[in-house]
Design a protein around this motif. Structure first.
Motif, mmCIF file in Angstrom:
data_model
loop_
_atom_site.group_PDB
_atom_site.id
_atom_site.type_symbol
_atom_site.label_atom_id
_atom_site.label_comp_id
_atom_site.label_asym_id
_atom_site.label_seq_id
_atom_site.Cartn_x
_atom_site.Cartn_y
_atom_site.Cartn_z
ATOM 1 N N ARG A 32 -23.799 6.142 -0.742
ATOM 2 C CA ARG A 32 -23.187 4.881 -1.136
ATOM 3 C C ARG A 32 -21.783 4.651 -0.582
ATOM 4 O O ARG A 32 -21.368 3.514 -0.402
ATOM 5 N N GLY A 33 -21.039 5.715 -0.322
ATOM 6 C CA GLY A 33 -19.665 5.531 0.146
ATOM 7 C C GLY A 33 -19.533 5.580 1.669
ATOM 8 O O GLY A 33 -18.425 5.504 2.181
ATOM 9 N N LEU A 34 -20.647 5.694 2.389
ATOM 10 C CA LEU A 34 -20.545 5.940 3.831
ATOM 11 C C LEU A 34 -20.815 4.699 4.674
ATOM 12 O O LEU A 34 -21.567 3.812 4.283
ATOM 13 N N PHE A 35 -20.207 4.681 5.842
ATOM 14 C CA PHE A 35 -20.499 3.661 6.835
ATOM 15 C C PHE A 35 -21.626 4.174 7.733
ATOM 16 O O PHE A 35 -21.901 5.375 7.783
ATOM 17 N N LEU A 53 -12.549 1.481 3.571
ATOM 18 C CA LEU A 53 -12.122 1.745 4.944
ATOM 19 C C LEU A 53 -10.966 2.752 4.932
ATOM 20 O O LEU A 53 -10.900 3.643 5.782
ATOM 21 N N ILE A 54 -10.076 2.630 3.959
ATOM 22 C CA ILE A 54 -8.988 3.616 3.847
ATOM 23 C C ILE A 54 -9.601 5.004 3.620
ATOM 24 O O ILE A 54 -9.252 5.979 4.283
ATOM 25 N N ALA A 55 -10.565 5.069 2.696
ATOM 26 C CA ALA A 55 -11.203 6.362 2.395
ATOM 27 C C ALA A 55 -11.856 6.934 3.649
ATOM 28 O O ALA A 55 -11.789 8.125 3.935
ATOM 29 N N ARG A 56 -12.481 6.057 4.406
ATOM 30 C CA ARG A 56 -13.148 6.495 5.623
ATOM 31 C C ARG A 56 -12.146 7.031 6.655
ATOM 32 O O ARG A 56 -12.378 8.050 7.293
ATOM 33 N N ILE A 100 -11.603 7.472 -4.460
ATOM 34 C CA ILE A 100 -11.087 6.159 -4.852
ATOM 35 C C ILE A 100 -11.163 6.062 -6.378
ATOM 36 O O ILE A 100 -12.220 6.311 -6.962
ATOM 37 N N LYS A 101 -10.049 5.733 -7.004
ATOM 38 C CA LYS A 101 -10.026 5.642 -8.475
ATOM 39 C C LYS A 101 -9.327 4.342 -8.879
ATOM 40 O O LYS A 101 -8.556 3.779 -8.103
#
Ligand code: XMP
Length: 507
Positions: A361-364, A18-21, A32-33
């Motif tokens: 994979r990383g998307l909403f 959610l932070i990344a988004r 994100i690491k």
């Protein structure tokens, strides 16, 4: 051109994506690491800012995740959220203490509008707190910028070192002005220019897929749903006709749906295979009335049909999946479990794929829709409502026949057309063919036809719902059209049950 990058260091928090988004929404690229990433690796990424996520641990526990203190001495602005705040405090010599009163949920928070982080906001804010430890003594050089009734240090900053910390979560919606706070951090502390767009996301994924699969083929099970459709469009852009999309028509699709899917994907730069398997699936469910048994039989037949086709292309090919971030959470965060979606789950072991490709994979969900629109998919495909894997088979109560499927398709098409024409507010709507007959009269003749039920619901997450309060005029129009235009249906009812106690689907 390289985008400015914000590095999100993961300390086990549930909100890292959610932070990344949020960072993406604010026009900044993020990665994100792992929290323990080395200083050299961080320098190689050359981020404009770093965000420490939350996490479930106490910083004083031996096994709690930490990072090198040098991260805070690189001159790169850092924001520590929740556990991230406590970790910064611990590394810089402040004190973290167990709360006398833990705080969970939306908490009234007094903030300092003159601070960088809260610039532009009133002093009265509501933030989402979820913590059992708190910072009792700030590290040297920090000034307090927010407090709640039970948390004296809800936020703090050290402007000279460009270090910021919040005990609450600015990334969640319940922190009402969280986006302003994050924007302040990104634009006023990190010097973000907002150079990142969804087009950049597509370009990066295209490059990543090309690098991953080389000159091999990729096979995708295309269901016609939003995720697999967007995945197909993106992979087509990346590898063109080395992508093989296999669409299985199980015969339980809605009116004209298969034709539309064939039209869209048949004209794209990819190999599109439509397997007409209606007879196979109808044979599987013939005479079956029990809902779970229907689902099981359809679910078991799907991988067999897919396999029969996939095996023709599978030699050392990759398997693509339209997995999106909410699926990753459901299948166990961090795991590489292949999504047990009905169209690929249960593949025989003798198909040896070279690997799995998951560009979404990383998307909403709403981001996936944006990517789809940017890739030129039609609006009715990218905005498609959820549609169950077993399709209309679980919207026909009782035995499934070709005639019933045709009636339901027509009734459902009428319902959808009228709701869309009237612009009614509902998140999912469809018709159900019940197994109940009722007596009617048409002209001078007695009829004995099926009862069709209309379902329309309002929901955000599809876990619960309220029935949609459709205007009577719209319901009347739908009823009149269905009873006049669809043979075999002589009565229409409207389902006014919420979930719970009902479910959205009838079976
Ligand atoms: P229920 O009926 O459980 O449905 O309230 C919740 C949401 O899930 C959809 N649904 C399915 N989706 N495969 C799917 O991909 C299925 O078997 C399935 N069953 C229900 C349903 O349409 C609603 O949006």
């Amino acid at each position: 051109m390289k985008n400015q990058t914000v590095l999100i260091l993961d300390f086990g928090g549930q909100y890292k994506q959610l932070i990344a988004r949020r960072v993406r929404e604010l026009g900044v690229y993020s990665e994100i690491k792992p929290g323990a990433m080395s200083i050299d690796e961080i320098k190689a990424i050359d981020p404009i800012g770093i965000i420490f996520t939350g996490g479930p641990n106490s910083v004083y526990a031996d096994a709690s995740p930490k990072c090198d203190k040098e991260v805070l001495e690189l001159g790169i602005p850092v924001l520590g959220i929740c556990y991230g705040m406590q970790l910064m405090t611990y590394l810089l010599g402040g004190t973290v203490t167990s709360c006398t009163f833990s705080e969970y949920g939306r908490i009234d928070t007094a903030v300092e509008p003159d601070s960088l982080f809260f610039c532009g906001l009133d002093s009265d804010q509501v933030t989402l707190m979820s913590h059992t430890d708190y910072v009792s003594v700030l590290p040297e050089g920090f000034v307090n910028t927010a407090h709640t009734r039970n948390c004296p240090n809800a936020a703090a900053e050290n402007l000279e070192k460009k270090l910021f910390m919040t005990q609450f979560h600015p990334e969640v919606e319940n922190t009402r002005n969280g986006m302003t706070m994050l924007r302040n951090f990104l634009y006023n502390a990190c010097g973000a220019t907002g150079d990142y767009t969804m087009e950049d996301y597509i370009d990066r994924q295209v490059a990543a897929v090309r690098a991953q699969v080389g000159n091999k083929k990729v096979i995708l099970g295309l269901s016609g749903g939003v995720d697999s459709s967007v995945c197909a469009a993106l992979l087509s852009k990346a590898i063109g006709d080395r992508l093989v999309c296999i669409y299985v028509d199980h015969g339980f699709m809605r009116k004209n749906e298969t034709a539309q899917i064939c039209d869209v994907f048949g004209n794209m730069d990819l190999q599109f295979v439509c397997v007409h398997a209606e007879d196979r699936f109808l044979a599987q469910v013939a005479g079956v009335t029990e809902p779970e048994e229907k689902r099981k039989r359809i679910g078991a037949e799907f991988p067999k049909v897919f396999y029969d086709e996939a095996v023709k292309y599978a030699d050392a090919a990759f398997l693509a999946q339209g997995t999106i971030y909410p699926d990753v959470i459901e299948s166990g965060e961090g795991g590489d479990v292949i999504k047990s979606h009905h169209n690929v789950g249960g593949l025989p072991k003798d198909i040896q794929f070279a690997g799995v490709v998951e560009p979404l994979r990383g998307l909403f969900k709403d981001e996936v829709r944006k990517v789809g629109a940017l890739l030129g998919l039609p609006a009715n495909l990218v905005n498609r409502q959820p549609f169950p894997g077993p399709g209309l088979a679980i919207r026909i109560v009782g035995e499934i026949t070709r005639e019933k499927l045709d009636s339901l398709r027509d009734a459902d098409a009428i319902l959808r057309a009228e709701i869309e024409k009237a612009g009614c507010k509902a998140d999912q709507y469809f018709a159900v063919l019940t197994n109940t007959h009722s007596v009617g009269v048409m002209g001078d003749h007695r009829t004995y036809g099926y009862v069709c039920a209309l379902r329309a619901v309002c929901t955000n997450d599809f876990m619960t719902c309220e029935y949609a309060h459709l205007p009577h005029a719209v319901l009347a129009k739908i009823s009149s059209r269905i009873t006049n235009e669809v043979p075999g249906i002589n009565r229409v009812v409207f389902d006014i049950t919420d979930k719970p106690p009902a479910t959205i689907e009838w079976e």
